[in-house]
Design a protein around this motif. Structure first.
Motif, PDB file in Angstrom:
ATOM      1  N   ALA A  85     -24.743 -50.637   7.174  1.00  0.00           N
ATOM      2  CA  ALA A  85     -24.915 -49.180   7.193  1.00  0.00           C
ATOM      3  C   ALA A  85     -23.932 -48.488   6.264  1.00  0.00           C
ATOM      4  O   ALA A  85     -24.190 -47.370   5.802  1.00  0.00           O
ATOM      5  N   GLY A 142     -19.480 -49.437   8.595  1.00  0.00           N
ATOM      6  CA  GLY A 142     -20.835 -49.247   9.080  1.00  0.00           C
ATOM      7  C   GLY A 142     -20.796 -48.863  10.549  1.00  0.00           C
ATOM      8  O   GLY A 142     -19.869 -48.198  11.009  1.00  0.00           O
ATOM      9  N   LYS A 181     -32.310 -50.104   5.483  1.00  0.00           N
ATOM     10  CA  LYS A 181     -31.910 -51.169   4.544  1.00  0.00           C
ATOM     11  C   LYS A 181     -33.134 -51.930   4.021  1.00  0.00           C
ATOM     12  O   LYS A 181     -33.132 -52.418   2.892  1.00  0.00           O
ATOM     13  N   THR A 237     -26.372 -56.202  10.147  1.00  0.00           N
ATOM     14  CA  THR A 237     -27.148 -54.979   9.946  1.00  0.00           C
ATOM     15  C   THR A 237     -26.290 -53.743  10.192  1.00  0.00           C
ATOM     16  O   THR A 237     -26.335 -52.770   9.430  1.00  0.00           O
ATOM     17  N   TYR A 238     -25.492 -53.775  11.259  1.00  0.00           N
ATOM     18  CA  TYR A 238     -24.611 -52.633  11.546  1.00  0.00           C
ATOM     19  C   TYR A 238     -23.587 -52.446  10.428  1.00  0.00           C
ATOM     20  O   TYR A 238     -23.294 -51.315  10.027  1.00  0.00           O
ATOM     21  N   THR A 290     -30.258 -47.676  10.576  1.00  0.00           N
ATOM     22  CA  THR A 290     -30.020 -49.025  10.039  1.00  0.00           C
ATOM     23  C   THR A 290     -31.262 -49.628   9.390  1.00  0.00           C
ATOM     24  O   THR A 290     -31.154 -50.427   8.457  1.00  0.00           O
TER      25      THR A 290
END
Length: 443
Positions: free
Chosen positions: A251, A227, A268, A247-248, A265
């Protein structure tokens, strides 16, 4: 070189000190004669203002400084409004995140039901700032990075299409900085990018270095495995919390939905809403993390600076994400024709999207404002997703100005984060009760 007068609207924000530090660090490129802070919360702003006054006095004593809650005082004789307000502050963000989550839906401040609720509050606050600017400094420019930017930008387009307001977001800036590190560069400014979408809802379709070399293959290979998380190459900023690191990393899953492009991002929440809900705690959300972390840390340091009457050895840091604000203001002030991502009316730049959509695309910025770059046609997958989210944003803004319960319900139904119409109505009624002091009455 002309010196600019600036008001930071939302002066009590925890981001204000780092914006001021960024401005002071760039005085050779963007000279400043005056910095004002404006906020409608005197006590909160005073904590920040007391520290900022000392910082400015020590680093640039020739810059005039003022903190005020009076619109006329704040907006008179200024060249730029840098706006980052949060209507309802963190108390209302609690509801934005927790009401949806307790109904099994995405609870995020700019996406889904929470983003719609926040947008309904933000329209009032941002439009008020535009009115102040146009009344007291009609030749000024507003650099607006108040969230949710897509809804705010659409409201301004609808009511004041000729206003001198530039809507911007730091999310692509952060990811582009990560892309630069992945590609072995020192800064995002060593790249030229092509990007299209709505705010918090877009894709990079081309990334090149200044010699024209295609960087997409090396970035894609990395993103597929990691990611945008930079821990594996030792570049991860030390203040990123576990939520953002997850979160990163996620990706990599978003990338698999279309390997021809690189995703934002925030997608999602729309493409994997069940995953977002499963990894969330409805009793402890981002707002709690921020209160206990960033807000506590920044306010304590501001109070320490005031008590010591010096900012030497401060732990406050320059906001690297805020560098785009300086670049944008400088582009306007000195006609630099900087290439930047902005949220602008489409007008055919993305050929197969509606003309009035507020799209986020590269623009060339000079003293007359932005000139959008032509993107051409985009693929069906992105077109379909964008048009659905665009319709949500249009309905939200129409619901606000028409005081329409029906249209706001329709906006919630249409969101990809929503499960069915009955649940949308339940959540809407709960949001109306929570926002009764901020929303217009709906009929």
């Amino acid at each position: 070189m002309k010196r600019s007068s600036i008001v930071i609207a939302g002066g009590g924000s925890t981001y204000t000190p780092e914006i001021i530090l960024m401005l002071l660090d760039n005085l050779d490129r963007f000279p400043i004669s005056q910095i004002k802070l404006y906020d409608n919360d005197y006590e909160r702003q005073k904590i920040v203002a007391d520290a900022c006054e000392i910082i400015i006095r020590e680093q640039a004593p020739d810059i005039k400084f003022l903190a005020t809650t009076d619109p006329e005082e704040g907006f008179t004789d200024i060249d730029f409004v840098m706006a980052h307000i949060r209507v309802g502050k963190y108390e209302m963000r609690d509801f934005d995140e927790k009401i949806p989550l307790r109904n099994g839906l995405v609870g995020q401040e700019t996406c889904g039901p929470g983003g719609i609720a926040y947008g309904f509050r933000s329209i009032t606050g941002v439009m008020e700032l535009v009115e102040y600017m146009e009344k007291y400094s009609p030749n000024a420019w507003m650099l607006n990075y108040s969230n949710p930017a897509a809804i705010v930008a659409e409201a301004i387009r609808k009511v004041k299409p000729d206003s001198r307001v530039l809507n911007i977001c730091d999310m692509p800036i952060d990811i582009e900085e990560r892309m630069a590190y992945i590609a072995g560069l020192n800064s995002r400014k060593e790249m030229d990018v092509r990007y299209y979408g709505l705010n918090h809802f877009g894709w990079w379709c081309d990334i090149r270095d200044k010699e024209g070399n295609d960087l997409m293959p090396v970035i894609k290979e990395y993103v597929l495995e990691h990611g945008y998380n930079l821990e594996s190459i030792g570049k991860e900023p030390r203040l990123n919390d576990p939520d953002w690191l997850k979160t990163y990393r996620f990706a990599s899953e978003l990338y698999k939905t279309d390997p021809s492009v690189l995703p934002s991002t925030y997608l999602k929440y729309y493409l994997y809403p069940d995953h977002a809900v499963e990894e969330s705690d409805p009793d402890y959300t981002r707002v709690d993390l921020i209160r206990e972390g960033r807000e506590k840390r920044v306010f304590e340091e501001c109070r320490r600076i005031k008590e010591c009457e010096t900012a030497k050895d401060t732990t406050l840091e320059i906001g690297v994400h805020a560098s785009f604000i300086v670049d944008l203001a400088r582009a306007i002030a000195f006609n630099t024709h900087e290439r930047m991502l902005l949220i602008v009316e489409n007008k055919g730049a993305v050929e197969n999207l509606p003309l009035t959509a507020m799209v986020e695309i590269p623009c060339i910025v000079g003293s007359n404002g932005p000139e959008p770059m032509v993107i051409g046609e985009i693929p069906w997958f992105q077109k379909g997703l964008i048009e659905q989210q665009h319709a949500v944003e249009k309905l939200v803004v129409e619901a606000y100005f028409e005081h329409s319960y029906q249209k706001l319900w329709q906006a919630l139904i249409l969101s990809k984060t929503m499960k069915d119409a009955d649940l949308a109505k339940t959540v809407l009624d709960q949001l109306i009760e929570a926002n009764k002091d901020f929303w217009p009455e709906l009929t």
